[in-house]
Motif scaffolding. Structure first.
Motif, mmCIF file in Angstrom:
data_model
loop_
_atom_site.group_PDB
_atom_site.id
_atom_site.type_symbol
_atom_site.label_atom_id
_atom_site.label_comp_id
_atom_site.label_asym_id
_atom_site.label_seq_id
_atom_site.Cartn_x
_atom_site.Cartn_y
_atom_site.Cartn_z
ATOM 1 N N GLY A 299 0.791 -1.222 0.000
ATOM 2 C CA GLY A 299 0.000 0.000 0.000
ATOM 3 C C GLY A 299 0.825 1.274 0.000
ATOM 4 O O GLY A 299 0.287 2.373 0.132
ATOM 5 N N GLN A 300 2.126 1.155 -0.167
ATOM 6 C CA GLN A 300 2.998 2.332 -0.216
ATOM 7 C C GLN A 300 2.924 2.961 -1.608
ATOM 8 O O GLN A 300 3.053 2.257 -2.613
ATOM 9 C CB GLN A 300 4.437 1.917 0.100
ATOM 10 C CG GLN A 300 5.442 3.036 -0.007
ATOM 11 C CD GLN A 300 6.872 2.531 0.179
ATOM 12 O OE1 GLN A 300 7.137 1.335 0.148
ATOM 13 N NE2 GLN A 300 7.793 3.454 0.350
ATOM 14 N N ASN A 301 2.678 4.290 -1.682
ATOM 15 C CA ASN A 301 2.620 4.979 -2.961
ATOM 16 C C ASN A 301 3.999 5.015 -3.601
ATOM 17 O O ASN A 301 4.968 5.453 -2.986
ATOM 18 C CB ASN A 301 2.104 6.411 -2.796
ATOM 19 C CG ASN A 301 0.645 6.454 -2.413
ATOM 20 O OD1 ASN A 301 -0.058 5.456 -2.517
ATOM 21 N ND2 ASN A 301 0.196 7.602 -1.974
ATOM 22 N N LEU A 302 4.062 4.560 -4.857
ATOM 23 C CA LEU A 302 5.330 4.533 -5.579
ATOM 24 C C LEU A 302 5.377 5.569 -6.696
ATOM 25 O O LEU A 302 6.450 6.047 -7.054
ATOM 26 C CB LEU A 302 5.564 3.146 -6.171
ATOM 27 C CG LEU A 302 5.606 1.994 -5.163
ATOM 28 C CD1 LEU A 302 5.740 0.669 -5.889
ATOM 29 C CD2 LEU A 302 6.751 2.177 -4.175
ATOM 30 N N ALA A 303 4.232 5.902 -7.255
ATOM 31 C CA ALA A 303 4.152 6.891 -8.331
ATOM 32 C C ALA A 303 2.780 7.539 -8.264
ATOM 33 O O ALA A 303 1.813 6.907 -7.831
ATOM 34 C CB ALA A 303 4.353 6.223 -9.698
ATOM 35 N N SER A 304 2.694 8.805 -8.670
ATOM 36 C CA SER A 304 1.380 9.459 -8.671
ATOM 37 C C SER A 304 1.288 10.494 -9.781
ATOM 38 O O SER A 304 2.294 11.062 -10.197
ATOM 39 C CB SER A 304 1.087 10.091 -7.311
ATOM 40 O OG SER A 304 1.979 11.143 -7.051
ATOM 41 N N TRP A 305 0.066 10.679 -10.233
ATOM 42 C CA TRP A 305 -0.248 11.638 -11.277
ATOM 43 C C TRP A 305 -1.541 12.361 -10.907
ATOM 44 O O TRP A 305 -2.368 11.822 -10.183
ATOM 45 C CB TRP A 305 -0.468 10.939 -12.622
ATOM 46 C CG TRP A 305 0.703 10.155 -13.112
ATOM 47 C CD1 TRP A 305 1.698 10.598 -13.928
ATOM 48 C CD2 TRP A 305 0.989 8.775 -12.850
ATOM 49 N NE1 TRP A 305 2.593 9.573 -14.169
ATOM 50 C CE2 TRP A 305 2.179 8.448 -13.523
ATOM 51 C CE3 TRP A 305 0.359 7.793 -12.092
ATOM 52 C CZ2 TRP A 305 2.750 7.182 -13.479
ATOM 53 C CZ3 TRP A 305 0.927 6.525 -12.031
ATOM 54 C CH2 TRP A 305 2.109 6.231 -12.726
ATOM 55 N N SER A 306 -1.726 13.557 -11.431
ATOM 56 C CA SER A 306 -2.952 14.320 -11.193
ATOM 57 C C SER A 306 -3.703 14.473 -12.514
ATOM 58 O O SER A 306 -3.146 14.956 -13.497
ATOM 59 C CB SER A 306 -2.606 15.697 -10.621
ATOM 60 O OG SER A 306 -3.776 16.424 -10.404
ATOM 61 N N ILE A 307 -4.966 14.054 -12.521
ATOM 62 C CA ILE A 307 -5.819 14.191 -13.699
ATOM 63 C C ILE A 307 -6.602 15.484 -13.547
ATOM 64 O O ILE A 307 -7.447 15.604 -12.660
ATOM 65 C CB ILE A 307 -6.775 12.990 -13.844
ATOM 66 C CG1 ILE A 307 -5.962 11.715 -14.034
ATOM 67 C CG2 ILE A 307 -7.747 13.221 -14.980
ATOM 68 C CD1 ILE A 307 -6.797 10.468 -13.988
ATOM 69 N N LYS A 308 -6.299 16.458 -14.406
ATOM 70 C CA LYS A 308 -6.942 17.754 -14.336
ATOM 71 C C LYS A 308 -8.141 17.848 -15.266
ATOM 72 O O LYS A 308 -9.027 18.673 -15.065
ATOM 73 C CB LYS A 308 -5.931 18.846 -14.667
ATOM 74 C CG LYS A 308 -4.803 18.894 -13.661
ATOM 75 C CD LYS A 308 -3.753 19.895 -14.065
ATOM 76 C CE LYS A 308 -2.606 19.823 -13.068
ATOM 77 N NZ LYS A 308 -1.379 20.327 -13.616
ATOM 78 N N ASN A 309 -8.145 17.047 -16.316
ATOM 79 C CA ASN A 309 -9.289 16.986 -17.223
ATOM 80 C C ASN A 309 -9.361 15.588 -17.824
ATOM 81 O O ASN A 309 -8.420 14.828 -17.705
ATOM 82 C CB ASN A 309 -9.235 18.077 -18.301
ATOM 83 C CG ASN A 309 -8.055 17.929 -19.225
ATOM 84 O OD1 ASN A 309 -7.615 16.827 -19.513
ATOM 85 N ND2 ASN A 309 -7.520 19.029 -19.699
ATOM 86 N N ILE A 310 -10.486 15.301 -18.421
ATOM 87 C CA ILE A 310 -10.701 13.987 -19.015
ATOM 88 C C ILE A 310 -10.905 14.168 -20.511
ATOM 89 O O ILE A 310 -11.692 15.002 -20.934
ATOM 90 C CB ILE A 310 -11.895 13.264 -18.352
ATOM 91 C CG1 ILE A 310 -11.592 13.079 -16.868
ATOM 92 C CG2 ILE A 310 -12.169 11.933 -19.027
ATOM 93 C CD1 ILE A 310 -12.724 12.499 -16.059
ATOM 94 N N ASP A 311 -10.156 13.380 -21.301
ATOM 95 C CA ASP A 311 -10.130 13.527 -22.749
ATOM 96 C C ASP A 311 -11.495 13.404 -23.412
ATOM 97 O O ASP A 311 -11.754 13.999 -24.417
ATOM 98 C CB ASP A 311 -9.180 12.499 -23.380
ATOM 99 C CG ASP A 311 -7.734 12.705 -22.936
ATOM 100 O OD1 ASP A 311 -7.394 13.827 -22.533
ATOM 101 O OD2 ASP A 311 -6.972 11.738 -22.983
ATOM 102 N N GLY A 312 -12.356 12.605 -22.894
ATOM 103 C CA GLY A 312 -13.654 12.359 -23.524
ATOM 104 C C GLY A 312 -14.005 10.909 -23.420
ATOM 105 O O GLY A 312 -13.442 10.173 -22.656
ATOM 106 N N SER A 313 -14.957 10.490 -24.219
ATOM 107 C CA SER A 313 -15.367 9.098 -24.150
ATOM 108 C C SER A 313 -14.715 8.278 -25.248
ATOM 109 O O SER A 313 -14.341 8.790 -26.268
ATOM 110 C CB SER A 313 -16.861 8.957 -24.231
ATOM 111 O OG SER A 313 -17.499 10.086 -24.604
ATOM 112 N N ASP A 314 -14.590 7.000 -24.964
ATOM 113 C CA ASP A 314 -14.059 6.047 -25.957
ATOM 114 C C ASP A 314 -15.182 5.518 -26.807
ATOM 115 O O ASP A 314 -16.282 5.428 -26.431
ATOM 116 C CB ASP A 314 -13.399 4.869 -25.246
ATOM 117 C CG ASP A 314 -11.946 5.167 -24.894
ATOM 118 O OD1 ASP A 314 -11.460 6.229 -25.286
ATOM 119 O OD2 ASP A 314 -11.336 4.331 -24.223
#
Length: 148
Positions: free
Chosen positions: A133-148
């Motif tokens: 459960g230790q965080n190894l990498a992280s990213w922030s999603i500021k927007n969502i591209d759209g739908s697939d």
């Protein structure tokens, strides 16, 4: 008459250039900028973020992740190690789908998806954890591209 048309054309061109510049600046500010991070010997990155519809028409966050094992040993590359937390600090539930789950051999590359029930507001923090459960990498999603 020719002067009026020329002035109108120049004004229209200036307005269009200003609008495009403003739109481009807004888009650059809002783009997700994902960097490659090394976690547990795997160089990984988020390739794409989108929204898909679940079985009950609910919004599901689809996070496509790439990874390359840069060690001599085999490494787990698994969606179960990916966690998502919304702006309100609430963890998003994993959505049951055909998710990423591989044992990467040395120098092997792979791309796969992790799915979450989309609730709350952006930004969403995505973390890749180890089995403890230790965080190894992280990213922030500021927007969502759209739908697939």
């Amino acid at each position: 008459m020719k002067k009026s048309i020329a002035i109108f054309s120049i004004l229209l061109s200036l307005i269009m250039m200003a609008a495009c510049a403003n739109s481009a600046a807004h888009m650059d500010k809002e783009k997700n900028a994902f960097s490659v991070q090394k976690a547990n010997g795997i160089a990984m990155n988020i390739k794409k973020v989108s929204v898909v519809k679940g079985e009950k028409s609910q919004d599901v966050l689809k996070v496509t992740i790439t990874g390359e094992n840069q060690t001599a040993e085999e490494k787990d590359f698994d969606a179960m190690l990916v966690k998502a937390v919304n702006k309100q600090g609430k963890a998003l539930k994993m959505y049951p789908a055909n998710s990423l789950g591989l044992l990467l051999k040395s120098d092997q590359k792979a791309t796969g998806d992790a799915y979450f029930e989309l609730t709350g507001d952006l930004p969403i923090k995505i973390t890749y954890q180890n089995e403890s459960g230790q965080n190894l990498a992280s990213w922030s999603i500021k927007n969502i591209d759209g739908s697939d």
